[in-house]
Design a protein around this motif. Structure first.
Motif, PDB file in Angstrom:
ATOM      1  N   LEU A  89       9.987   3.239  -6.548  1.00 32.42           N
ATOM      2  CA  LEU A  89      10.970   2.174  -6.717  1.00 32.42           C
ATOM      3  C   LEU A  89      10.277   0.811  -6.678  1.00 32.42           C
ATOM      4  CD1 LEU A  89      13.722   3.575  -4.306  1.00 32.42           C
ATOM      5  CD2 LEU A  89      13.656   3.747  -6.808  1.00 32.42           C
ATOM      6  N   PRO A  90      10.763  -0.131  -7.483  1.00 31.15           N
ATOM      7  CA  PRO A  90      11.811   0.045  -8.494  1.00 31.15           C
ATOM      8  C   PRO A  90      11.291   0.834  -9.696  1.00 31.15           C
ATOM      9  CG  PRO A  90      10.846  -2.128  -8.689  1.00 31.15           C
ATOM     10  CD  PRO A  90      10.220  -1.506  -7.475  1.00 31.15           C
ATOM     11  N   HIS A  91      12.201   1.590 -10.335  1.00 31.52           N
ATOM     12  CA  HIS A  91      11.809   2.323 -11.530  1.00 31.52           C
ATOM     13  C   HIS A  91      11.403   1.338 -12.625  1.00 31.52           C
ATOM     14  CE1 HIS A  91      12.971   5.994  -9.728  1.00 31.52           C
ATOM     15  NE2 HIS A  91      14.283   5.831  -9.834  1.00 31.52           N
ATOM     16  N   ILE A  92      10.285   1.623 -13.253  1.00 37.04           N
ATOM     17  CA  ILE A  92       9.785   0.749 -14.318  1.00 37.04           C
ATOM     18  C   ILE A  92       9.696   1.575 -15.590  1.00 37.04           C
ATOM     19  CG2 ILE A  92       7.999  -0.915 -14.956  1.00 37.04           C
ATOM     20  CD1 ILE A  92       6.909  -0.522 -12.058  1.00 37.04           C
ATOM     21  N   PRO A  93      10.415   1.221 -16.616  1.00 36.30           N
ATOM     22  CA  PRO A  93      10.295   1.990 -17.862  1.00 36.30           C
ATOM     23  C   PRO A  93       8.897   1.862 -18.441  1.00 36.30           C
ATOM     24  CG  PRO A  93      11.538  -0.030 -18.222  1.00 36.30           C
ATOM     25  CD  PRO A  93      11.348   0.088 -16.743  1.00 36.30           C
ATOM     26  N   LYS A  94       8.450   2.923 -19.073  1.00 39.28           N
ATOM     27  CA  LYS A  94       7.140   2.877 -19.710  1.00 39.28           C
ATOM     28  C   LYS A  94       7.157   1.856 -20.832  1.00 39.28           C
ATOM     29  CE  LYS A  94       5.365   7.513 -18.783  1.00 39.28           C
ATOM     30  NZ  LYS A  94       4.792   8.739 -19.384  1.00 39.28           N
ATOM     31  N   THR A  95       6.102   1.059 -20.872  1.00 39.12           N
ATOM     32  CA  THR A  95       5.999   0.075 -21.938  1.00 39.12           C
ATOM     33  C   THR A  95       5.375   0.715 -23.166  1.00 39.12           C
ATOM     34  OG1 THR A  95       3.860  -0.636 -21.081  1.00 39.12           O
ATOM     35  CG2 THR A  95       5.801  -1.849 -20.339  1.00 39.12           C
ATOM     36  N   LYS A  96       5.640   0.120 -24.297  1.00 39.60           N
ATOM     37  CA  LYS A  96       5.070   0.607 -25.539  1.00 39.60           C
ATOM     38  C   LYS A  96       3.556   0.472 -25.488  1.00 39.60           C
ATOM     39  CE  LYS A  96       5.296  -0.047 -30.555  1.00 39.60           C
ATOM     40  NZ  LYS A  96       5.875  -0.861 -31.655  1.00 39.60           N
ATOM     41  N   ALA A  97       2.865   1.499 -25.937  1.00 32.27           N
ATOM     42  CA  ALA A  97       1.401   1.476 -25.905  1.00 32.27           C
ATOM     43  C   ALA A  97       0.877   0.287 -26.699  1.00 32.27           C
ATOM     44  CB  ALA A  97       0.841   2.773 -26.484  1.00 32.27           C
ATOM     45  N   ALA A  98      -0.102  -0.395 -26.117  1.00 30.73           N
ATOM     46  CA  ALA A  98      -0.690  -1.552 -26.788  1.00 30.73           C
ATOM     47  C   ALA A  98      -1.491  -1.103 -27.997  1.00 30.73           C
ATOM     48  CB  ALA A  98      -1.587  -2.308 -25.813  1.00 30.73           C
ATOM     49  N   ASN A  99      -1.706  -2.032 -28.890  1.00 31.40           N
ATOM     50  CA  ASN A  99      -2.541  -1.728 -30.048  1.00 31.40           C
ATOM     51  C   ASN A  99      -3.926  -1.307 -29.577  1.00 31.40           C
ATOM     52  OD1 ASN A  99      -0.467  -2.426 -31.793  1.00 31.40           O
ATOM     53  ND2 ASN A  99      -1.100  -4.580 -31.867  1.00 31.40           N
ATOM     54  N   SER A 100      -4.534  -0.398 -30.318  1.00 29.95           N
ATOM     55  CA  SER A 100      -5.866   0.056 -29.937  1.00 29.95           C
ATOM     56  C   SER A 100      -6.838  -1.115 -29.971  1.00 29.95           C
ATOM     57  CB  SER A 100      -6.341   1.156 -30.887  1.00 29.95           C
ATOM     58  OG  SER A 100      -6.411   0.667 -32.207  1.00 29.95           O
ATOM     59  N   ILE A 101      -7.795  -1.082 -29.063  1.00 31.13           N
ATOM     60  CA  ILE A 101      -8.761  -2.170 -28.974  1.00 31.13           C
ATOM     61  C   ILE A 101     -10.163  -1.612 -29.149  1.00 31.13           C
ATOM     62  CG2 ILE A 101      -7.303  -3.586 -27.497  1.00 31.13           C
ATOM     63  CD1 ILE A 101      -8.896  -2.620 -25.124  1.00 31.13           C
ATOM     64  N   LEU A 153       0.821  -1.211   0.000  1.00 33.03           N
ATOM     65  CA  LEU A 153       0.000   0.000   0.000  1.00 33.03           C
ATOM     66  C   LEU A 153       0.851   1.256   0.000  1.00 33.03           C
ATOM     67  CD1 LEU A 153      -2.763  -1.035   2.566  1.00 33.03           C
ATOM     68  CD2 LEU A 153      -2.711  -1.368   0.088  1.00 33.03           C
ATOM     69  N   ALA A 154       2.148   1.094   0.229  1.00 33.79           N
ATOM     70  CA  ALA A 154       3.089   2.214   0.171  1.00 33.79           C
ATOM     71  C   ALA A 154       4.361   1.729  -0.504  1.00 33.79           C
ATOM     72  CB  ALA A 154       3.392   2.738   1.568  1.00 33.79           C
ATOM     73  N   LEU A 155       5.009   2.624  -1.216  1.00 32.48           N
ATOM     74  CA  LEU A 155       6.274   2.323  -1.878  1.00 32.48           C
ATOM     75  C   LEU A 155       7.267   3.434  -1.568  1.00 32.48           C
ATOM     76  CD1 LEU A 155       5.071   1.221  -5.446  1.00 32.48           C
ATOM     77  CD2 LEU A 155       5.943  -0.284  -3.638  1.00 32.48           C
ATOM     78  N   PHE A 156       8.528   3.081  -1.559  1.00 29.95           N
ATOM     79  CA  PHE A 156       9.555   4.111  -1.461  1.00 29.95           C
ATOM     80  C   PHE A 156       9.795   4.696  -2.847  1.00 29.95           C
ATOM     81  CE2 PHE A 156      10.222   1.901   2.502  1.00 29.95           C
ATOM     82  CZ  PHE A 156      10.487   2.955   3.369  1.00 29.95           C
ATOM     83  N   ALA A 157      10.182   5.959  -2.856  1.00 28.27           N
ATOM     84  CA  ALA A 157      10.385   6.670  -4.114  1.00 28.27           C
ATOM     85  C   ALA A 157      11.650   7.508  -4.026  1.00 28.27           C
ATOM     86  CB  ALA A 157       9.186   7.563  -4.419  1.00 28.27           C
ATOM     87  N   LYS A 158      12.259   7.719  -5.167  1.00 28.30           N
ATOM     88  CA  LYS A 158      13.446   8.569  -5.249  1.00 28.30           C
ATOM     89  C   LYS A 158      13.202   9.624  -6.312  1.00 28.30           C
ATOM     90  CE  LYS A 158      18.478   8.462  -5.610  1.00 28.30           C
ATOM     91  NZ  LYS A 158      19.677   7.596  -5.739  1.00 28.30           N
ATOM     92  N   ASN A 159      13.393  10.870  -5.906  1.00 31.70           N
ATOM     93  CA  ASN A 159      13.158  11.998  -6.820  1.00 31.70           C
ATOM     94  C   ASN A 159      11.742  11.958  -7.406  1.00 31.70           C
ATOM     95  OD1 ASN A 159      15.834  12.872  -6.435  1.00 31.70           O
ATOM     96  ND2 ASN A 159      16.559  11.490  -8.060  1.00 31.70           N
ATOM     97  N   GLY A 160      10.805  11.553  -6.562  1.00 33.53           N
ATOM     98  CA  GLY A 160       9.408  11.547  -6.980  1.00 33.53           C
ATOM     99  C   GLY A 160       9.001  10.371  -7.830  1.00 33.53           C
ATOM    100  N   LYS A 161       9.906   9.397  -8.047  1.00 29.72           N
ATOM    101  CA  LYS A 161       9.592   8.229  -8.866  1.00 29.72           C
ATOM    102  C   LYS A 161       9.650   6.982  -8.000  1.00 29.72           C
ATOM    103  CE  LYS A 161      11.331  10.232 -13.173  1.00 29.72           C
ATOM    104  NZ  LYS A 161      12.267  10.062 -14.315  1.00 29.72           N
TER     105      LYS A 161
END
Length: 683
Positions: free
Chosen positions: A172-184, A162-170
């Protein structure tokens, strides 16, 4: 429009169980796991694609694999595991060694911010941050946000940080944004979209509906039922009923579901009103020019061959209501409505006892204000004013899907904005706080309505880009389905003044003050929804008074655990002149929400007699959420208690002088509520 579904087929027992697990896990992560990717997720798309994946899992181990594939990319610290392994899973927030240089982040919901909510809404959701300078990360904070463990059923459990630690407002762990899925395809013709709509609606109520403490319902069982219906619904009308049945289980008078892009051409009404009186469905008023052999006091025995009581009961299954009186009022109203030129056959017993058959046709449009309208329906959609349907008489003159560019030479958007400004000035206490789409809807109604035969010049553009000019007249009759009552302000007899709060505004009241000041008796009609502010109450009091108690849920934990509330109310100051007349209020089961705020003050401070029937028993600001398929759901987002802390929901405001209608009174065209009020103020 009633679209056919393309892929309706039943859920297997395993499929139902899998979707129940998926639904609960989705709600926990969406609303309570504070990772950046979860906060940014497209939950409609995730729900639809997730349903297609998990439904066919044959055993728990495969289901767990599929759930991890869906949720790990947005919530890598969430653990999904076999329930038999639960004892080995630690339920403690893991603290990194360098926590002093980090932030802690968690969700806090004030009600809940829906996709359709605007920034000014009293409801909001936000992630809050603690750090080493302000909002320090204390042991107390950490202990209050320990991970949440839940048995999801079917041998699957989860652990949700229910809570996560963050660094510089992001987070953790940092997760890169995934490519947007095909429109449905978000069309409700798609089975997965319908199932997703049910799951998303169920979840928002599971975690944020404030009245489950007084509503006796097995909410998980209702999810199963709704999923089974949604999977096999064969057309739009059937799925509408599925959502309506689910909303009805909330027992919330504000609870409702709307298809946003559906036009209102099914709101034509039969030319009469009826009410349930003395255990019968009784005609209470017939429009004078309807040319039907129907009269006040006639009893409707059957509707299209079905006993009237059975028709009412079936319709009430789709009405969300906290009290029987609101459910009955809404059901009777909707039974009158249907498409243009549709008809019903009534078997009727007349006052004299004879049985007759009457065919009644719908040729008048139902609307909150009586008058005349342009023969079209329109919506503001994608920043354009679009014609959605056309009445028969205008067919060929203007067409569905045409775009309105200007109205009497004024750009459509500017015309709407001016109407919104005008309505905001007329009703400053409530109109500006309406959701944007409601303000636009009301503005369009104002543009549509006017005097009989008045004309409007439109410039329209076809879907193919061709522009042309069209002139239309206001010829469509519009009726508010109100039984005859005195004018909105009238002296009924010497010293006795009638004033209808459903029809006056603040200016009307101010202009009537000299008349009211000299009155010996004042009858205030609140059988419906008031348009006037609470300023008139100031003229009934010597000391300040307050409203009922508003309690907005402060939600930090799933399943409404450790639920807290933010309390507020507001006060009304005395105003001059103080009205010295004997005052009574009329009300009934159609009075809801703001009307009950009004009457709650009258009730608690004993400012006047309340004559009539119990009110709807639902008060508080509406919360809302947009669902895949273009549905908007409403519910009461706050808990409202009476001044003394007792229950209002499902109780309402009870009359101090109860009055029931009679068949004889209706046949004699007598307003029995008003008659009783005159008797009381005349003493």
């Amino acid at each position: 429009m009633n679209s056919k579904m393309q892929d309706a087929y039943a859920l297997s027992r395993q499929g139902v169980d899998n979707l129940l697990v998926f639904a609960r896990l989705l709600g926990y992560i969406r609303y309570f796991h504070p990772s950046d990717r979860a906060a940014e997720a497209n939950w409609e798309q995730l729900a639809i694609t997730g349903i297609r994946s998990v439904e066919t899992a044959k055993e728990p181990v495969i289901l767990i694999q599929k759930l991890k594939a869906i949720f790990t990319p947005i919530a890598p610290t969430v653990r999904i595991f076999a329930t038999k392994e639960s004892s080995t899973v630690s339920q403690t927030l893991q603290q990194p060694a360098n926590k002093a240089s980090l932030q802690l982040v968690a969700w806090e919901h004030y009600g809940v911010k829906g996709d359709g909510e605007e920034d000014y809404s009293i409801y909001h959701s936000k992630r809050v941050y603690w750090n080493g300078e302000q909002n320090q990360i204390t042991d107390e904070v950490i202990s209050s946000y320990q991970p949440f463990k839940a048995d999801l059923g079917s041998g699957v459990s989860c652990l949700i940080p229910l809570a996560l630690f963050a660094k510089n407002g992001k987070t953790l762990p940092h997760i890169p944004k995934t490519k947007a899925a095909n429109s449905i395809d978000y069309s409700i013709n798609e089975r997965a979209t319908r199932l997703a709509a049910v799951i998303l609606a169920w979840n928002v109520w599971q975690h944020f509906y404030p009245y489950f403490d007084v509503v006796a319902v097995d909410w998980l069982e209702e999810l199963q039922t709704a999923l089974k219906y949604a999977a096999t619904d064969k057309d739009t009308a059937a799925f509408n009923k599925t959502l309506q049945r689910l909303v009805a289980k909330l027992e919330d008078g504000h609870g409702n579901v709307y298809l946003l892009n559906q036009n209102t051409s099914d709101r034509f009404t039969l030319p009469f009103t009826w009410d349930w009186v003395e255990d019968s469905l009784v005609i209470t008023y017939v429009l004078p020019d309807s040319e039907m052999d129907l009269h006040p006091g006639d009893v409707v025995l059957k509707i299209d061959g079905v006993p009237a009581a059975e028709v009412i009961s079936d319709r009430e299954q789709l009405i969300s209501s906290a009290t029987p009186q609101w459910k009955r009022d809404r059901a009777l109203g909707r039974m009158l409505e249907g498409g243009e030129a549709t008809s019903v056959e009534l078997e009727v017993r007349s006052i004299g006892g004879g049985i007759k058959t009457v065919v009644a046709r719908r040729h008048i449009l139902y609307a909150p204000e009586s008058g005349f309208s342009l023969p079209l329906f329109w919506q503001w959609r994608d920043e354009q004013l679009i014609i959605t349907s056309v009445i028969t008489e205008a067919a060929g003159t203007i067409k569905p899907d045409e775009i309105v560019l200007s109205i009497d030479g004024q750009l459509g958007q500017k015309a709407i904005a001016q109407q919104i400004e005008s309505l905001s000035q007329q009703f400053p206490d409530w109109f500006p706080s309406q959701p944007k789409q409601d303000r636009i809807r009301d503005a369009l109604k104002e543009l549509n309505n006017g005097t009989k035969g008045s004309t409007v010049l439109f410039q329209v553009r076809s879907p193919y880009g061709e522009s042309r000019t069209v002139e239309l007249s206001r010829t469509l009759r519009v009726w508010d389905r109100k039984e005859p009552r005195p004018p909105k302000i009238q002296q009924l007899r010497s010293g006795i003044i009638y004033i209808n709060f459903e029809r006056i505004n603040d200016l009307d009241f101010q202009q009537a003050l000299p008349l009211l000041e000299s009155a010996t008796g004042i009858i205030i009609d609140l059988r419906g929804y008031p348009k006037v502010s609470t300023n008139p109450i100031g003229h009934l009091i010597d000391e300040p008074v307050t409203s009922a108690r508003w309690h907005i849920p402060q939600v930090k934990y799933p399943d409404r655990q450790k639920l807290d509330f933010d309390f507020s109310n507001w006060s009304i100051e005395p105003k001059k002149p103080k009205l010295k007349a004997k005052v009574v209020f009329l009300t009934n089961g159609s009075a809801i929400s703001y009307a009950e705020t009004y009457l709650g003050i009258i009730e608690h401070y004993q400012l006047a007699e309340i004559i009539g029937q119990p009110t709807a028993g639902t008060n508080g600001n509406v919360n809302e959420l947009i669902l895949p398929g273009g549905y908007l759901i409403w519910w009461t987002g706050m808990k409202v208690l009476k001044h003394d802390g007792s229950r209002h929901h499902g109780v309402g405001i009870l009359p101090t002088v109860p009055v029931e209608r009679t068949v004889k009174g209706i046949a004699d065209k007598r307003d029995e509520f008003l008659q009783r009020a005159i008797e009381i103020v005349s003493v």
